[in-house]
Write a protein that holds these residues in place. Structure first.
Motif, short mmCIF file in Angstrom:
data_model
loop_
_atom_site.label_atom_id
_atom_site.label_comp_id
_atom_site.label_asym_id
_atom_site.label_seq_id
_atom_site.Cartn_x
_atom_site.Cartn_y
_atom_site.Cartn_z
N THR A 1 -2.09 -5.44 14.26
CA THR A 1 -2.00 -5.08 15.69
C THR A 1 -2.11 -3.58 15.91
N ASP A 2 -2.50 -2.86 14.86
CA ASP A 2 -2.67 -1.41 14.93
C ASP A 2 -4.12 -1.09 14.60
N LYS A 3 -4.96 -0.96 15.65
CA LYS A 3 -6.41 -0.83 15.47
C LYS A 3 -6.78 0.35 14.60
N LYS A 4 -6.16 1.50 14.81
CA LYS A 4 -6.49 2.70 14.03
C LYS A 4 -6.23 2.47 12.54
N THR A 5 -5.09 1.84 12.25
CA THR A 5 -4.76 1.58 10.85
C THR A 5 -5.72 0.57 10.25
N TRP B 1 -1.77 4.81 10.21
CA TRP B 1 -2.82 5.75 9.81
C TRP B 1 -2.72 7.03 10.65
N ASN B 2 -2.74 8.18 9.97
CA ASN B 2 -2.68 9.48 10.64
C ASN B 2 -4.06 10.13 10.55
N GLU B 3 -4.75 10.19 11.68
CA GLU B 3 -6.12 10.72 11.68
C GLU B 3 -6.15 12.20 11.27
N LYS B 4 -5.20 12.97 11.75
CA LYS B 4 -5.19 14.40 11.45
C LYS B 4 -5.03 14.66 9.97
N ARG B 5 -4.10 13.95 9.34
CA ARG B 5 -3.87 14.15 7.90
C ARG B 5 -4.73 13.25 7.04
N GLN B 6 -5.42 12.30 7.69
CA GLN B 6 -6.29 11.37 6.97
C GLN B 6 -5.51 10.62 5.88
N GLU B 7 -4.38 10.05 6.30
CA GLU B 7 -3.57 9.29 5.34
C GLU B 7 -2.72 8.26 6.07
N PHE B 8 -2.33 7.23 5.31
CA PHE B 8 -1.42 6.21 5.82
C PHE B 8 0.02 6.63 5.56
N ALA B 9 0.94 6.14 6.39
CA ALA B 9 2.36 6.33 6.08
C ALA B 9 2.70 5.57 4.82
N SER B 10 2.08 4.39 4.66
CA SER B 10 2.16 3.65 3.40
C SER B 10 0.92 2.79 3.29
N SER B 11 0.52 2.48 2.06
CA SER B 11 -0.67 1.65 1.86
C SER B 11 -0.44 0.76 0.64
N TRP B 12 -1.50 0.33 0.02
CA TRP B 12 -1.39 -0.58 -1.13
C TRP B 12 -1.28 0.24 -2.40
N VAL B 13 -0.16 0.12 -3.07
CA VAL B 13 0.03 0.79 -4.36
C VAL B 13 0.57 -0.21 -5.38
N ASN B 14 0.17 -0.01 -6.62
CA ASN B 14 0.75 -0.73 -7.76
C ASN B 14 1.40 0.32 -8.64
N VAL B 15 2.63 0.04 -9.07
CA VAL B 15 3.42 1.03 -9.79
C VAL B 15 3.93 0.42 -11.08
N ILE B 16 3.84 1.19 -12.15
CA ILE B 16 4.37 0.74 -13.44
C ILE B 16 5.23 1.83 -14.05
N GLN B 17 6.37 1.44 -14.58
CA GLN B 17 7.24 2.36 -15.31
C GLN B 17 7.38 1.87 -16.74
N MET B 18 7.08 2.75 -17.70
CA MET B 18 7.08 2.36 -19.11
C MET B 18 7.39 3.59 -19.96
N ASP B 19 8.34 3.47 -20.84
CA ASP B 19 8.73 4.58 -21.73
C ASP B 19 9.11 5.83 -20.93
N GLY B 20 9.63 5.62 -19.74
CA GLY B 20 10.06 6.75 -18.92
C GLY B 20 8.95 7.37 -18.09
N PHE B 21 7.73 6.90 -18.25
CA PHE B 21 6.63 7.39 -17.43
C PHE B 21 6.39 6.43 -16.27
#
Length: 472
Positions: A101-105, A390-410
């Motif tokens: 429901t957010d056309k810009k995003t 979506w923020n047009e000025k900064r050309q970024e989303f407040a949040s988007s699709w990310v996959n995260v892995i933590q292994m051996d402290g990294f």
């Protein structure tokens, strides 16, 4: 300690736990706070917080310094807790599809995220083919209850169709809503008081019938709206009137934490009054990290807030207590995550794992019982698919699709939109102050390979091109 000694110790402890079958299984009280940050307890280091009852649990049990939620928002993390599965398996990907429901995003998204699991007539939620932790415990003759925030579906997907003998959803604080709607309930009461009273009555009934019980207690505290009890708000306003750091909203949150702690204290008193303290496992945690406040005092010193996969959005308090079984005042630095709770409670109660059902977590009962100090798993993984603002000025989303892995402290984050990878070395930078992907190319390759393995194992749905995408 060599492997032979560990094996003997484990078998001995298992025998003691199994021996309880001759009498009764241990009871379980699982307290789940809502949006309570890693620094939102006095015992976790925040001197502004008053949480004496939860602190008592902290010092009487084992706490984990590296405890995580399965998601930085409510519904996916709760689905992981109840199902024991990672997000791609239970498919409760997000709280809502706000991007639709957010056309810009929507037009800024190159990819469409996978669809949230939905059931006709019941909306988004946890499918009935998932075997919940309550259903698994019922195979060991547990009686079960759940009063409080459910957030995993209405109608057919409601609490009493997911393995709970009694309970209903309660959302909000004052003027709360119930599902199914309870006509004879006074919703002008504070919801935490109602949840506590209903749970206490359940415990008393189960105790009188000599039944082992599993009480799932998902409080709505300290989720917004910020509606503290008037007396606690006045107390903290007066106490902190000369404090220039704490904001007005943070004073309200402190008052709400005090109400949460008050409710926990009533549950603990009930167990003690009924002589059940020795025979009850108590678990306390939160569904995700704390939301943003003026000074972010409830996530410090970690970076990030609810809705982000930075440490402040996914680190949560974890406390386990079982008197005379789990060593009082003990701590573990092992990384654990919500999906571990299900197999751990099965392990502590000697309940069989559901047949032909995948549990993604690890049974950490050997750590809790002092048999070993280390977990076996090699990695923790998060999938967060929430496109927002979506923020047009900064050309970024407040949040988007990310996959995260933590292994051996990294900790590596894959940004699906940009195909960029970022890396933090939590071993020497737990607060994520310095991005170091250029310094560790071998680690990046290793983490990418392990993440791909996880995707294959869990049935990860690949990104689909968005037909509404307009190049920015």
């Amino acid at each position: 300690m060599n492997k032979t000694i560990i094996l003997i110790a484990y078998l001995a402890t298992s025998f003691l736990v199994k021996g309880q079958e001759l009498t009764k299984k241990p009871n379980i009280v699982f307290i789940l706070a809502d949006d309570l940050g890693i620094n939102a307890l006095n015992s976790n280091g925040n001197a502004l917080v008053e949480s004496p009852n939860i602190d008592k649990l902290f010092f009487e049990g084992m706490h984990f310094t590296n405890g995580y939620s399965n998601d930085p928002t409510c519904a996916p993390s709760r689905a992981s807790i109840l199902s024991g599965q990672y997000v791609p398996r239970h498919k409760v990907y997000r709280v809502a599809d706000r991007y639709k429901t957010d056309k810009k995003t929507l037009e800024a998204m190159r990819f469409l995220p996978p669809e949230i699991n939905r059931v006709k007539g019941s909306g988004a939620g946890l499918n009935l083919d998932k075997i919940t932790i309550a259903e698994a415990l019922k195979t060991s003759n547990y009686t079960t209850s759940a009063y409080g925030k459910w957030h995993l579906g209405k109608n057919d997907l409601q609490i009493q169709n997911q393995g709970f003998d009694e309970g209903y959803e309660i959302t909000g604080h004052y003027n709360f809503k119930t599902s199914p709607q309870q006509e004879d309930l006074d919703n002008t009461q504070y919801s935490a008081d109602v949840i506590t009273d209903k749970t206490i009555n359940f415990i008393k009934k189960a105790s009188s019938e000599n039944k082992p019980f599993f009480a799932y207690v998902p409080y709505y505290l300290v989720h917004k709206p910020l509606e503290p009890k008037a007396e606690y708000l006045a107390y903290f306003k007066n106490k902190l009137k000369n404090n220039s750091i704490v904001g007005k909203d943070e004073i309200k949150v402190l008052a709400m934490i005090k109400s949460l702690d008050e409710s926990v204290g009533q549950l603990l008193k009930t167990l003690n009054d009924l002589g059940l303290e020795d025979d009850t496992i108590i678990v306390f945690t939160s569904d995700n990290g704390h939301y943003k406040t003026e000074s972010n005092i409830f996530n410090q010193p970690y970076k990030g807030v609810k809705g982000q996969t930075l440490e402040g959005g996914i680190r949560v308090p974890y406390i386990f207590k079982w008197k005379n079984k789990i060593k009082a005042g003990s701590r573990s630095n092992e990384p654990i995550i919500h999906v571990d709770i299900y197999p751990t409670l099965l392990g502590l109660t000697n309940t069989s794992k559901p047949k032909d059902y995948v549990l993604d977590g690890e049974d950490i009962s050997p750590v809790l019982l002092g048999i070993t100090s280390e977990t076996k798993r090699d990695a923790l993984v998060w999938q967060y698919t929430n496109y927002a603002r979506w923020n047009e000025k900064r050309q970024e989303f407040a949040s988007s699709w990310v996959n995260v892995i933590q292994m051996d402290g990294f900790k590596m984050t894959e940004d699906v939109e940009t195909n960029n990878f970022t890396l933090y070395n939590l071993n020497n930078d737990p607060y994520e102050t310095k991005e170091v992907s250029n310094n560790y190319p071998a680690e990046i390759d290793k983490l990418k390979a392990r993440l791909q393995q996880w995707k294959t194992e869990t049935g990860y749905e690949k990104p689909q091109l968005n037909p509404d995408y307009i190049k920015q």
